[in-house]
Design an enzyme around this catalytic site. Structure first.
Site, PDB file in Angstrom:
ATOM      1  N   HIS A  17      27.533  47.886  51.698  1.00 21.24           N
ATOM      2  CA  HIS A  17      28.974  47.749  51.028  1.00 21.24           C
ATOM      3  C   HIS A  17      29.250  49.057  50.330  1.00 21.24           C
ATOM      4  O   HIS A  17      30.437  49.490  50.311  1.00 21.24           O
ATOM      5  CB  HIS A  17      28.727  46.759  49.791  1.00 21.24           C
ATOM      6  CG  HIS A  17      28.271  45.413  49.918  1.00 21.24           C
ATOM      7  ND1 HIS A  17      27.219  44.673  49.431  1.00 21.24           N
ATOM      8  CD2 HIS A  17      29.167  44.375  51.002  1.00 21.24           C
ATOM      9  CE1 HIS A  17      27.311  43.382  50.179  1.00 21.24           C
ATOM     10  NE2 HIS A  17      28.326  43.351  50.987  1.00 21.24           N
ATOM     11  N   LYS A  41      28.472  27.639  45.973  1.00 22.69           N
ATOM     12  CA  LYS A  41      27.187  28.635  46.443  1.00 22.69           C
ATOM     13  C   LYS A  41      26.263  28.619  45.487  1.00 22.69           C
ATOM     14  O   LYS A  41      26.588  28.946  44.323  1.00 22.69           O
ATOM     15  CB  LYS A  41      28.231  29.810  47.121  1.00 22.69           C
ATOM     16  CG  LYS A  41      27.188  30.854  47.912  1.00 22.69           C
ATOM     17  CD  LYS A  41      28.027  31.890  48.295  1.00 22.69           C
ATOM     18  CE  LYS A  41      27.174  32.599  49.142  1.00 22.69           C
ATOM     19  NZ  LYS A  41      27.968  33.990  49.609  1.00 22.69           N
ATOM     20  N   ARG A  90      29.296  45.126  61.099  1.00 25.59           N
ATOM     21  CA  ARG A  90      28.230  45.527  61.380  1.00 25.59           C
ATOM     22  C   ARG A  90      28.003  45.351  62.717  1.00 25.59           C
ATOM     23  O   ARG A  90      27.281  46.152  63.500  1.00 25.59           O
ATOM     24  CB  ARG A  90      27.168  44.714  60.652  1.00 25.59           C
ATOM     25  CG  ARG A  90      27.148  45.156  59.144  1.00 25.59           C
ATOM     26  CD  ARG A  90      26.195  44.263  58.283  1.00 25.59           C
ATOM     27  NE  ARG A  90      26.649  42.763  58.517  1.00 25.59           N
ATOM     28  CZ  ARG A  90      26.124  41.789  58.015  1.00 25.59           C
ATOM     29  NH1 ARG A  90      24.998  41.882  57.337  1.00 25.59           N
ATOM     30  NH2 ARG A  90      26.714  40.475  58.102  1.00 25.59           N
ATOM     31  N   SER A 127      23.339  41.089  52.618  1.00 26.47           N
ATOM     32  CA  SER A 127      22.569  40.945  51.211  1.00 26.47           C
ATOM     33  C   SER A 127      21.637  39.726  51.410  1.00 26.47           C
ATOM     34  O   SER A 127      20.627  39.874  50.745  1.00 26.47           O
ATOM     35  CB  SER A 127      24.052  40.453  50.625  1.00 26.47           C
ATOM     36  OG  SER A 127      25.023  41.171  50.137  1.00 26.47           O
TER      37      SER A 127
END
Length: 151
Positions: A17, A41, A90, A127
């Site tokens: 990030h 979440k 990515r 993450s």
């Protein structure tokens, strides 16, 4: 002014990030890091902790703002007058997922999505991987900025 919104949960902020934000600052006049709030979440870090990690990481950069939001990302872009959404890629799976979102956002608004490829040195970091390393007492510090420290 070219303002980009960089949305995410940042649970936690990673070096990937950090790299995208730093490089995004070369393209945009301002980058707003927007922590999306999703009540459904389960997060490892509280919203306050995630805000602190990001604010501390960019405390010396006036071109970076940190905010939170609920709802559609494009609605928040309109609210803060961001013309662009910044996203990092990515791998091919990221591209396919992000492409669908970008097309949808473009259909619903005039906001453009700008993709930056992650640096080779951070392309493997996510993450979820960082959270797994933390849960298993591994050395996560090599995967995150110095501002992300847990006891």
């Amino acid at each position: 002014m070219k303002r980009a919104l960089f949305p995410g949960s940042f649970d936690p902020l990673t070096l990937g990030h950090f790299d995208i934000i730093k490089r995004g600052l070369k393209v945009f006049d301002e980058v707003v890091i927007a922590i999306g709030i999703n009540a459904d979440k389960k997060y490892m870090f509280s919203l306050e902790e995630r805000l602190k990690f990001i604010e501390e990481a960019f405390r010396d950069n006036p071109k970076v703002k940190v905010m939170t939001y609920k709802g559609l990302t494009i609605d928040f872009c309109k609210e803060i007058e961001a013309q662009f959404i910044l996203r990092g890629l990515r791998n091919p799976a990221d591209f396919e997922f992000e492409k669908a979102i970008a097309h949808t956002n473009r259909k619903l608004s005039r906001i453009e999505t700008v993709f930056l490829l992650t640096a080779a040195s951070t392309s493997y970091i996510s993450s979820s991987i960082v959270r797994d390393v933390i849960r298993n007492n591994g050395d996560y510090t090599v995967l995150v900025p110095d501002s992300v420290r847990v006891v």
